[in-house]
Design a protein around this motif. Structure first.
Motif, PDB file in Angstrom:
ATOM      1  N   ASP A   1       0.813  -1.215   0.000  1.00 49.04           N
ATOM      2  CA  ASP A   1       0.000   0.000   0.000  1.00 49.04           C
ATOM      3  C   ASP A   1       0.851   1.272   0.000  1.00 49.04           C
ATOM      4  O   ASP A   1       1.534   1.568   0.978  1.00 49.04           O
ATOM      5  CB  ASP A   1      -0.884  -0.038   1.246  1.00 49.04           C
TER       6      ASP A   1
ATOM      7  N   PHE B   1       0.089   4.296   0.362  1.00 47.32           N
ATOM      8  CA  PHE B   1      -0.290   5.333   1.322  1.00 47.32           C
ATOM      9  C   PHE B   1       0.413   5.168   2.658  1.00 47.32           C
ATOM     10  O   PHE B   1       0.580   6.128   3.401  1.00 47.32           O
ATOM     11  CB  PHE B   1      -1.811   5.359   1.518  1.00 47.32           C
TER      12      PHE B   1
ATOM     13  N   ARG C   1       3.443   7.271   2.256  1.00 53.27           N
ATOM     14  CA  ARG C   1       3.258   8.556   1.593  1.00 53.27           C
ATOM     15  C   ARG C   1       3.609   9.716   2.524  1.00 53.27           C
ATOM     16  O   ARG C   1       3.150   9.789   3.669  1.00 53.27           O
ATOM     17  CB  ARG C   1       1.821   8.704   1.128  1.00 53.27           C
TER      18      ARG C   1
ATOM     19  N   LEU D   1      -2.389  16.215   0.504  1.00 55.15           N
ATOM     20  CA  LEU D   1      -3.237  15.273  -0.221  1.00 55.15           C
ATOM     21  C   LEU D   1      -4.157  16.066  -1.141  1.00 55.15           C
ATOM     22  O   LEU D   1      -4.391  17.251  -0.908  1.00 55.15           O
ATOM     23  CB  LEU D   1      -4.085  14.480   0.780  1.00 55.15           C
TER      24      LEU D   1
ATOM     25  N   TYR E   1      -9.409  13.693  -1.753  1.00 54.97           N
ATOM     26  CA  TYR E   1      -8.998  12.333  -1.378  1.00 54.97           C
ATOM     27  C   TYR E   1      -9.791  11.845  -0.180  1.00 54.97           C
ATOM     28  O   TYR E   1      -9.839  12.484   0.871  1.00 54.97           O
ATOM     29  CB  TYR E   1      -7.496  12.261  -1.035  1.00 54.97           C
TER      30      TYR E   1
ATOM     31  N   PRO F   1     -10.336   7.917   1.660  1.00 58.77           N
ATOM     32  CA  PRO F   1     -10.050   6.484   1.567  1.00 58.77           C
ATOM     33  C   PRO F   1     -11.324   5.682   1.304  1.00 58.77           C
ATOM     34  O   PRO F   1     -12.419   6.085   1.714  1.00 58.77           O
ATOM     35  CB  PRO F   1      -9.489   6.135   2.953  1.00 58.77           C
TER      36      PRO F   1
ATOM     37  N   GLN G   1      -2.309  14.454   8.167  1.00 51.97           N
ATOM     38  CA  GLN G   1      -2.199  12.997   8.087  1.00 51.97           C
ATOM     39  C   GLN G   1      -3.531  12.334   8.424  1.00 51.97           C
ATOM     40  O   GLN G   1      -3.798  11.219   7.982  1.00 51.97           O
ATOM     41  CB  GLN G   1      -1.124  12.487   9.050  1.00 51.97           C
TER      42      GLN G   1
ATOM     43  N   MET H   1      -5.733  10.796   5.741  1.00 53.28           N
ATOM     44  CA  MET H   1      -5.392   9.500   5.167  1.00 53.28           C
ATOM     45  C   MET H   1      -6.163   8.353   5.808  1.00 53.28           C
ATOM     46  O   MET H   1      -6.168   7.239   5.292  1.00 53.28           O
ATOM     47  CB  MET H   1      -3.894   9.224   5.342  1.00 53.28           C
TER      48      MET H   1
END
Ligand SMILES: [Zn+2]
Length: 310
Positions: free
Chosen positions: A105, A107, A110, A118, A122, A124, A205, A208
């Protein structure tokens, strides 16, 4: 993109001739008695060729010393870059660990910081609601990506075994939610203070779905049993402290003892072993590596303009 690790191992075997084959004293190029190259330089050159081959880079990249360029371009402290360069010249361990981190993955590895946002939209696709049981939640409806939620469960079970109860207080935050959080912090603290501990929308973060803020979300958390337990054991379960004490210049954020990012067990071990536990440095290195090699970062573009640009 995935690297075939077995192939990496084979090629790295070739990259370290001292392990795999005898030096030929009749051949100066092999470092014989009349040779001018030191064994270290020879192995370094071989390794760089190997890295270029692994990453699809051109031969001229290897000649230019791709690893040196990546280390220098990653914004690492100079002493750390020197140590890593020496470690790479000495054994294939670093590169093998790196290749393990580059699997799976993207991410997890990342870089998302004050210079690397991001995309606004975005979100998930595998968010799941946290279910209290092994751990507590301080409010309902907290979401994490499935792999992070599963890793939180594993960590919480281990903590319980040690008599420690973890409590999740904040997890996934959408871009729009971060607009509210950041706006509120700016109103309450002023922009300068807010920017030390609150990400601008798109730069968090939390967007994400891989981050948990634990406990009280303030400095008192570090002194709790849970705070001490995660600091000591979290890495084993793939959780990494994003903003450690004393690294505000590197991370852009003051110490946040409560903010842990799930990076997976390979990367958390890589961070600890090679980067002294500093997630930011490892992610900067990987980002530079990818930029120099094989993955044009399609989302690159927006940059941090400094205070006053929002
Ligand atoms: Zn946080």
């Amino acid at each position: 993109m995935r690297f075939p690790v077995f192939l990496a191992a084979v090629l790295l075997g070739l990259a370290f001739p001292s392990c795999e084959r005898q030096r030929n004293p009749a051949n100066p190029a092999m470092g014989g008695e009349n040779g001018v190259e030191s064994p270290d330089l020879e192995e370094q050159a071989d390794l760089e060729e190997t890295i270029a081959a692994l990453t699809g880079g051109a031969a001229e990249q290897a000649e230019a010393g791709i690893l040196t360029r990546v280390l220098n371009g990653a914004g690492l402290p100079p002493d750390l870059a020197v140590r890593l360069e020496a470690a790479v010249a000495e054994s294939p361990a670093f590169v093998l660990d790196l290749l393990a981190c580059l699997e799976g993955d993207p991410f997890l590895r990342r870089l998302v910081d004050k210079s690397h946002p991001l995309p606004e939209d975005y979100e998930p696709e595998d968010l799941v609601e946290l279910v209290p049981g092994s751990y507590e939640v301080n409010r309902r409806g907290l979401l994490l990506r499935r792999p992070a939620a599963e890793a939180l469960e594993r960590m919480a079970v281990a903590a319980r075994t040690d008599g420690v109860v973890l409590a999740a207080s904040s997890a996934y935050r959408s871009y729009n939610y971060q607009v509210e959080v950041y706006g509120r912090n700016v109103r309450e603290m002023g922009q300068v203070v807010a920017d030390r501990e609150s990400a601008r929308p798109g730069y968090s973060q939390h967007q994400m779905g891989l981050v948990v803020d634990f406990g009280s979300i303030d400095d008192s958390f570090a002194q709790t049993r849970a705070g001490r337990w995660i600091l000591e054991h979290g890495s084993r379960f793939g959780w990494s402290l994003s903003f450690p004490d004393g690294y505000e210049e590197a991370t852009g954020y003051r110490w946040e003892s409560w903010h842990y990012r799930y990076v997976g067990e390979d990367l958390s071990a890589f961070i600890d072993l090679w980067f002294g536990g500093i997630q930011q440095y490892a992610l900067q290195f990987i980002h530079a590596w990818q930029g120099a090699n094989w993955e044009a970062d399609a989302w690159e573009g927006a940059s941090w303009e400094g205070p006053g640009d929002s």
